[in-house]
Scaffold this active site. Structure first.
Site, PDB file in Angstrom:
ATOM      1  N   MET A   1      -2.452   3.121  -2.891  1.00 36.47           N
ATOM      2  CA  MET A   1      -3.107   4.410  -2.659  1.00 36.47           C
ATOM      3  C   MET A   1      -3.074   4.727  -1.169  1.00 36.47           C
ATOM      4  SD  MET A   1      -6.490   4.249  -4.896  1.00 36.47           S
ATOM      5  CE  MET A   1      -6.474   4.711  -6.601  1.00 36.47           C
TER       6      MET A   1
ATOM      7  N   LYS B   1       2.617   8.634  -0.758  1.00 34.36           N
ATOM      8  CA  LYS B   1       3.585   8.899  -1.825  1.00 34.36           C
ATOM      9  C   LYS B   1       3.665  10.401  -2.144  1.00 34.36           C
ATOM     10  CE  LYS B   1       1.516   6.227  -4.740  1.00 34.36           C
ATOM     11  NZ  LYS B   1       0.438   5.820  -3.803  1.00 34.36           N
TER      12      LYS B   1
ATOM     13  N   ASP C   1       4.872  12.797  -9.943  1.00 37.72           N
ATOM     14  CA  ASP C   1       3.806  12.187  -9.144  1.00 37.72           C
ATOM     15  C   ASP C   1       2.896  11.355 -10.052  1.00 37.72           C
ATOM     16  OD1 ASP C   1       2.621  11.784  -6.645  1.00 37.72           O
ATOM     17  OD2 ASP C   1       1.111  13.322  -6.992  1.00 37.72           O
ATOM     18  N   GLU C   2       2.243  10.360  -9.483  1.00 40.91           N
ATOM     19  CA  GLU C   2       1.282   9.521 -10.217  1.00 40.91           C
ATOM     20  C   GLU C   2       1.869   9.021 -11.537  1.00 40.91           C
ATOM     21  OE1 GLU C   2      -1.345   8.631  -8.695  1.00 40.91           O
ATOM     22  OE2 GLU C   2      -2.161  10.269  -7.485  1.00 40.91           O
TER      23      GLU C   2
ATOM     24  N   CYS D   1      -2.839  -3.113   5.261  1.00 38.93           N
ATOM     25  CA  CYS D   1      -4.117  -3.401   4.602  1.00 38.93           C
ATOM     26  C   CYS D   1      -5.248  -2.632   5.293  1.00 38.93           C
ATOM     27  CB  CYS D   1      -4.380  -4.900   4.678  1.00 38.93           C
ATOM     28  SG  CYS D   1      -6.005  -5.431   4.087  1.00 38.93           S
TER      29      CYS D   1
ATOM     30  N   CYS E   1      -7.011  -6.176   9.790  1.00 39.61           N
ATOM     31  CA  CYS E   1      -5.925  -6.859   9.075  1.00 39.61           C
ATOM     32  C   CYS E   1      -4.601  -6.107   9.274  1.00 39.61           C
ATOM     33  CB  CYS E   1      -6.242  -6.962   7.584  1.00 39.61           C
ATOM     34  SG  CYS E   1      -4.995  -7.908   6.685  1.00 39.61           S
TER      35      CYS E   1
ATOM     36  N   CYS F   1      -4.327  -6.185   1.258  1.00 37.71           N
ATOM     37  CA  CYS F   1      -3.268  -7.189   1.119  1.00 37.71           C
ATOM     38  C   CYS F   1      -3.668  -8.199   0.029  1.00 37.71           C
ATOM     39  CB  CYS F   1      -3.035  -7.890   2.449  1.00 37.71           C
ATOM     40  SG  CYS F   1      -4.418  -8.918   2.975  1.00 37.71           S
TER      41      CYS F   1
ATOM     42  N   HIS G   1      -6.677 -10.550   1.075  1.00 33.55           N
ATOM     43  CA  HIS G   1      -7.996  -9.918   0.998  1.00 33.55           C
ATOM     44  C   HIS G   1      -8.389  -9.673  -0.454  1.00 33.55           C
ATOM     45  CE1 HIS G   1      -8.309  -8.850   5.416  1.00 33.55           C
ATOM     46  NE2 HIS G   1      -9.487  -9.335   5.088  1.00 33.55           N
TER      47      HIS G   1
HETATM   48 ZN    ZN Z   1      -5.749  -7.771   4.513  1.00 31.39          ZN
END
Ligand code: ZN
Length: 205
Positions: free
Chosen positions: A11, A15, A80-81, A138, A143, A177, A180
């Site tokens: 997300m 895109k 899309d989506e 991320c 991060c 990521c 996480h």
């Molecule tokens: Zn991360």
């Protein structure tokens, strides 16, 4: 055999913006194209795709592709989506790509906020769509790993585990990521996003 492309990313990895830019260029070069989105996504108006950075383009919202037939002369179909369509909708796209000269370009997510693949995205991988990863970093403060998962939070900042794959816009999502995702989703039942952001800011002062 025409091409079937899958541009995938988490997300907020731009895109929809990319789709809008592509539509703009196709219009400018007089190509005939159609833009489709699943009608389940009503983040904005149903007849438009609106990206987070403000680009937009007209689209047709369809609940499924059962009765979908591209108009005569169509050269490109932008979707899309795409993750919110079904595997049989993807099979329909494969059929169109394999039996016409229409290039199909799909944009969507691969993994939901429980770490599972969306069935339509899985079908695109199975069908060997040409894959293009849209990388982004991320969203956890500090991060720099690339994001491939999502975490979903309620208004109080607690992680929502389980639940529907098709919830759009109602909760707060973070693109994160793998590290996480695993450490928070599986490793920390008491994780709270608001407290985490507060603590990180305090440490940075
Ligand atoms: Zn991360």
């Amino acid at each position: 055999m025409a091409k079937l492309h899958f541009y995938y990313g988490v997300m907020a990895s731009s895109k929809s913006a990319l789709l809008c830019i592509n539509a703009y260029n196709l219009r400018r070069t007089d190509n005939k194209f159609e833009v489709i989105k699943p009608s389940i996504d009503n983040r904005d108006s149903t007849s438009k795709i609106v990206s987070r950075i403000g680009l937009s383009t007209d689209a047709r919202a369809l609940p499924n592709l059962d009765n979908y037939k591209p108009k005569r002369g169509t050269q490109f179909i932008l979707i899309d989506e795409v993750q919110f369509f079904s595997p049989s909708d993807i099979d329909k796209l494969v059929q169109i790509a394999d039996h016409s000269k229409i290039t199909i370009i799909c944009y969507g997510l691969v993994v939901d906020s429980n770490g599972n693949m969306f069935p339509a995205s899985k079908r695109l991988f199975e069908a060997n769509a040409e894959k293009h990863e849209i990388e982004t970093v991320c969203e956890m403060p500090g991060c720099v790993n690339s994001a491939n998962n999502h975490l979903r939070f309620d208004a109080k900042g607690n992680v929502i585990r389980g639940g529907s794959q098709v919830e759009v816009g109602a909760s707060q999502y973070k693109s994160v990521c793998r590290q996480h995702f695993n450490s928070i989703y599986y490793g920390n039942p008491n994780f709270n996003l608001l407290a985490y952001i507060r603590d990180t800011k305090r440490r940075q002062k």
